[in-house]
Design a protein around this motif. Structure first.
Motif, PDB file in Angstrom:
ATOM      1  N   ARG A 237       1.093  -0.327 -21.583  1.00 29.44           N
ATOM      2  CA  ARG A 237       2.216  -0.555 -20.682  1.00 29.44           C
ATOM      3  C   ARG A 237       1.741  -1.251 -19.410  1.00 29.44           C
ATOM      4  O   ARG A 237       0.604  -1.042 -18.969  1.00 29.44           O
ATOM      5  N   ALA A 238       2.622  -2.051 -18.826  1.00 30.35           N
ATOM      6  CA  ALA A 238       2.335  -2.689 -17.543  1.00 30.35           C
ATOM      7  C   ALA A 238       3.495  -2.441 -16.593  1.00 30.35           C
ATOM      8  O   ALA A 238       4.665  -2.495 -16.999  1.00 30.35           O
ATOM      9  N   LEU A 239       3.176  -2.142 -15.344  1.00 30.93           N
ATOM     10  CA  LEU A 239       4.174  -1.894 -14.316  1.00 30.93           C
ATOM     11  C   LEU A 239       4.029  -2.931 -13.204  1.00 30.93           C
ATOM     12  O   LEU A 239       2.921  -3.186 -12.730  1.00 30.93           O
ATOM     13  N   ASP A 240       5.148  -3.508 -12.788  1.00 32.13           N
ATOM     14  CA  ASP A 240       5.191  -4.427 -11.651  1.00 32.13           C
ATOM     15  C   ASP A 240       5.991  -3.706 -10.564  1.00 32.13           C
ATOM     16  O   ASP A 240       7.204  -3.556 -10.667  1.00 32.13           O
ATOM     17  N   LEU A 241       5.299  -3.243  -9.512  1.00 29.36           N
ATOM     18  CA  LEU A 241       5.883  -2.295  -8.564  1.00 29.36           C
ATOM     19  C   LEU A 241       5.775  -2.819  -7.130  1.00 29.36           C
ATOM     20  O   LEU A 241       4.986  -3.711  -6.834  1.00 29.36           O
ATOM     21  N   PRO A 242       6.539  -2.215  -6.210  1.00 26.00           N
ATOM     22  CA  PRO A 242       6.323  -2.529  -4.797  1.00 26.00           C
ATOM     23  C   PRO A 242       4.935  -2.062  -4.375  1.00 26.00           C
ATOM     24  O   PRO A 242       4.344  -1.177  -4.993  1.00 26.00           O
ATOM     25  N   LEU A 243       4.414  -2.645  -3.305  1.00 24.65           N
ATOM     26  CA  LEU A 243       3.164  -2.138  -2.756  1.00 24.65           C
ATOM     27  C   LEU A 243       3.374  -0.727  -2.229  1.00 24.65           C
ATOM     28  O   LEU A 243       4.486  -0.364  -1.832  1.00 24.65           O
ATOM     29  N   PRO A 244       2.331   0.085  -2.215  1.00 28.38           N
ATOM     30  CA  PRO A 244       2.485   1.461  -1.734  1.00 28.38           C
ATOM     31  C   PRO A 244       2.983   1.516  -0.292  1.00 28.38           C
ATOM     32  O   PRO A 244       2.646   0.668   0.538  1.00 28.38           O
ATOM     33  N   ALA A 245       3.755   2.559  -0.012  1.00 27.96           N
ATOM     34  CA  ALA A 245       4.196   2.787   1.362  1.00 27.96           C
ATOM     35  C   ALA A 245       3.019   3.172   2.247  1.00 27.96           C
ATOM     36  O   ALA A 245       3.036   2.927   3.457  1.00 27.96           O
ATOM     37  N   LEU A 246       1.989   3.788   1.685  1.00 30.44           N
ATOM     38  CA  LEU A 246       0.819   4.197   2.448  1.00 30.44           C
ATOM     39  C   LEU A 246      -0.082   2.990   2.693  1.00 30.44           C
ATOM     40  O   LEU A 246      -0.325   2.193   1.785  1.00 30.44           O
ATOM     41  N   ALA A 247      -0.589   2.869   3.923  1.00 29.61           N
ATOM     42  CA  ALA A 247      -1.342   1.693   4.324  1.00 29.61           C
ATOM     43  C   ALA A 247      -2.783   1.749   3.841  1.00 29.61           C
ATOM     44  O   ALA A 247      -3.352   2.821   3.643  1.00 29.61           O
TER      45      ALA A 247
END
Length: 426
Positions: A237-247
């Motif tokens: 599986r591959a996920l295309d996600l937003p960047l993490p909220a944590l810096a």
């Protein structure tokens, strides 16, 4: 801020640190048996060990699971303000009253426990009394002999391993990894972050020894930032996600480990749950910006910025260094580290890591036992970093405000991080 639950645990079981007792799971196992073995009455458990990133990885997993509509128990450490922060029961922190009752129940059976033993037993009691779909369980220190290592997990996860707690776990990565590897259980999947070669060799050998399917970062899964997105890939599986909220770039790996672990545990979790969880996850005092309170006001008034992080070992220092160097490259300004360290931490290695990014170091005292500010400043000076001391965090911030548009990182201890956050929110 009075912490009644912590006072109770201190009174019944002694201090959490410096108790002088050997690492021995037998007293805890006997107490749990007398309690009816609540650890065997829990929903599926994901057990997390490692040197750094455990709490952040759990924060991502919790946010993803809750976005999928699952009820989640978590036990993490340390806490910032009150002990009950460590115990999240089906999405909400346990009440102080519930923790006090659990502590008294456990003490009535045995006081021959470390305080951490008793905390873990309390977590299992509270979790066993409330329905949930998942338990996220963080080790305290090490793994093999850790109080949490009395469970049979659905999956084990190990974040990056580096030097910390050498007085207990050993002076080498091989010794430390041997402790961490102990959470990998027979015939139970384990997923590991990218590791130094010495640590990886130990984890691979232990997994093979107990016939545990092992998924390695860079071999069986990967996570990386691409065009402002987070990509997580496994063999299926591959996920295309937003960047993490944590810096911080290190959170890419923590978020990836969380996603890969949950994909292995529950392949049916939706893409939307992963996306929402990664974007929404929060975890205080991990490169957290201070943006509104009086503590950071002098810095912000001159165009600067303030960050706070509880990282306190060399590996954390390196991660912070990369993050702060990246900020400086993109936005300019001087990097200032305000540092306080507990005595049991390796000040030499931590200051050396900070020296990679800091233009100036200001050493401050902690509320409890700490490395002297003069010693910290001397370490910085020895590495060619302009280093000074201040008698308090507030004065250190005032001193930092004398530089043009400074970028300030408050770091070295969760005690200092809590002081900064409390002052910011006052």
């Amino acid at each position: 801020m009075r912490d009644s639950a912590l006072e109770h645990f201190d009174a019944l079981f002694g201090p959490e640190f410096g108790h002088g007792k050997a690492l021995d799971l037998a007293p805890l196992r006997a107490t749990l048996a007398a309690l009816g073995n609540p650890q065997s009455k829990l929903p599926p458990i994901i057990h997390v060990a490692g040197t750094n990133g455990k709490g952040s990885t759990i924060a991502f997993m919790r946010a993803i699971a809750e976005a999928a509509g699952l009820r989640v128990h978590t036990y993490t450490k340390p806490h910032l303000f009150k002990l009950n922060e460590r115990f999240v029961v089906s999405g909400a922190p346990a009440s102080e009253e519930a923790l006090i009752l659990a502590a008294e129940h456990i003490a009535a059976i045995s006081r021959d426990l470390t305080q951490f033993d008793a905390q873990v037993a309390a977590a299992f009691l509270l979790f066993s009394e409330t329905p949930a779909d998942l338990v996220l369980l963080e080790t305290g220190m090490g793994g093999r002999d850790d109080s949490t290592n009395v469970v049979t997990p659905a999956l084990s996860a190990i974040t990056p391993i580096d030097l910390d707690h050498q007085d207990v776990l050993g002076a080498t990565l091989t010794e430390i990894a041997t402790h961490k590897a102990g959470i990998i259980k027979p015939n139970t999947p384990a997923i590991i972050a990218r590791q130094p070669d010495e640590a990886c060799d130990i984890l691979v050998a232990h997994a093979a020894h107990v016939n545990a399917p092992l998924l390695q970062h860079g071999q069986d899964w990967d996570a990386y930032a691409n065009a402002g997105r987070l990509v997580v890939q496994t063999e299926t599986r591959a996920l295309d996600l937003p960047l993490p909220a944590l810096a911080g770039a290190h959170q890419i790996e923590n978020a990836g480990l969380a996603c890969a672990a949950l994909m292995r545990w529950r392949p049916d979790l939706s893409h939307d749950a992963f996306a929402k969880g990664i974007a929404d996850a929060t975890w205080p005092a991990r490169l957290q910006p201070l943006t509104r309170g009086a503590l950071s006001a002098p810095i912000r008034a001159i165009g600067g910025e303030v960050w706070v992080d509880g990282g306190h070992n060399a590996h954390a220092g390196v991660a912070l260094s990369y993050a702060m160097q990246d900020m400086k490259a993109r936005r300019g300004g001087k990097n200032i580290a305000i540092v306080g360290l507990r005595k049991r931490k390796d000040a030499t290695l931590f200051i050396a890591a900070l020296a990679r990014f800091a233009d100036h170091i200001i050493a401050v005292p902690l509320a409890d036992d700490h490395v002297s500010t003069n010693e910290l400043a001397a370490l910085g000076d020895k590495l060619g970093i302009d280093s000074t001391t201040a008698p308090s965090l507030a004065i250190a911030m005032q001193n930092a405000a004398q530089l043009p548009a400074p970028r300030v990182l408050i770091c070295g201890s969760f005690v200092l991080a809590a002081e900064a956050l409390a002052a910011e929110n006052a």
